[in-house]
Write a protein that holds these residues in place. Structure first.
Motif, PDB file in Angstrom:
ATOM      1  N   ASP A   2       5.138   1.111 -10.846  1.00 38.42           N
ATOM      2  CA  ASP A   2       4.305   0.469 -11.845  1.00 38.42           C
ATOM      3  C   ASP A   2       2.892   0.302 -11.285  1.00 38.42           C
ATOM      4  O   ASP A   2       2.694  -0.449 -10.329  1.00 38.42           O
ATOM      5  N   PRO A   3       1.894   0.967 -11.865  1.00 36.63           N
ATOM      6  CA  PRO A   3       0.533   0.831 -11.351  1.00 36.63           C
ATOM      7  C   PRO A   3      -0.099  -0.521 -11.675  1.00 36.63           C
ATOM      8  O   PRO A   3      -1.138  -0.864 -11.129  1.00 36.63           O
ATOM      9  N   PHE A   4       0.534  -1.307 -12.556  1.00 32.85           N
ATOM     10  CA  PHE A   4       0.006  -2.600 -12.968  1.00 32.85           C
ATOM     11  C   PHE A   4       0.522  -3.737 -12.095  1.00 32.85           C
ATOM     12  O   PHE A   4       0.756  -4.848 -12.567  1.00 32.85           O
ATOM     13  N   THR A   5       0.716  -3.469 -10.818  1.00 31.86           N
ATOM     14  CA  THR A   5       1.156  -4.492  -9.871  1.00 31.86           C
ATOM     15  C   THR A   5       0.068  -4.673  -8.819  1.00 31.86           C
ATOM     16  O   THR A   5      -0.897  -3.918  -8.773  1.00 31.86           O
ATOM     17  N   VAL A  26       0.860  -1.179   0.000  1.00 31.43           N
ATOM     18  CA  VAL A  26       0.000   0.000   0.000  1.00 31.43           C
ATOM     19  C   VAL A  26       0.896   1.229   0.000  1.00 31.43           C
ATOM     20  O   VAL A  26       1.790   1.354   0.841  1.00 31.43           O
ATOM     21  N   TYR A  27       0.677   2.120  -0.953  1.00 29.60           N
ATOM     22  CA  TYR A  27       1.432   3.366  -1.023  1.00 29.60           C
ATOM     23  C   TYR A  27       0.487   4.531  -0.763  1.00 29.60           C
ATOM     24  O   TYR A  27      -0.611   4.579  -1.312  1.00 29.60           O
ATOM     25  N   ILE A  28       0.921   5.468   0.067  1.00 26.83           N
ATOM     26  CA  ILE A  28       0.167   6.685   0.368  1.00 26.83           C
ATOM     27  C   ILE A  28       0.857   7.845  -0.342  1.00 26.83           C
ATOM     28  O   ILE A  28       2.039   8.093  -0.116  1.00 26.83           O
ATOM     29  N   LEU A  31      -1.967  -1.201  -3.815  1.00 21.49           N
ATOM     30  CA  LEU A  31      -3.033  -0.227  -3.599  1.00 21.49           C
ATOM     31  C   LEU A  31      -2.392   1.145  -3.431  1.00 21.49           C
ATOM     32  O   LEU A  31      -1.508   1.325  -2.591  1.00 21.49           O
ATOM     33  N   PHE A  32      -2.813   2.105  -4.240  1.00 19.48           N
ATOM     34  CA  PHE A  32      -2.308   3.475  -4.179  1.00 19.48           C
ATOM     35  C   PHE A  32      -3.412   4.373  -3.636  1.00 19.48           C
ATOM     36  O   PHE A  32      -4.537   4.358  -4.144  1.00 19.48           O
TER      37      PHE A  32
END
Length: 94
Positions: free
Chosen positions: A38-41, A11-13, A44-45
């Motif tokens: 990479d957003p395709f992993t 999880v990235y904030i 959760l952003f």
């Protein structure tokens, strides 16, 4: 759903303010360009608006993106505005 999201490996904030008028493509661009991730992993952003009463979450499900949006009716999220604030919050949790 945001209370117990266990599907993601990480999880990235996104510290600071994010323009929540952005949709999936705009948030994925932030992840790629600003954070070099990479957003395709299976990640959760999380993004928060200026008033801190709304957040958006971006998650890749393998066949498409899931965009979650939550608005508080009262109160606000305690959201880190800088990496220093984020490190302080993590230290307090430990």
């Amino acid at each position: 759903m945001l209370n117990d999201f266990t599907g993601a490996d990480k999880v990235y904030i996104a510290c600071g303010y994010t323009d929540l008028r952005r949709g999936i493509d705009g948030l994925a661009a932030i992840v790629q360009q600003q954070f070099q991730l990479d957003p395709f992993t299976n990640t959760l952003f999380l993004f928060c608006g200026r008033q801190r009463d709304r957040i958006k979450a971006l998650y890749w499900e393998g066949d498409g993106f899931l965009l979650l949006y939550k608005r508080l009716e009262s109160g606000s999220f305690q959201w880190p505005r800088s990496e220093a604030e984020q490190a302080e919050a993590v230290w307090k949790l430990l």
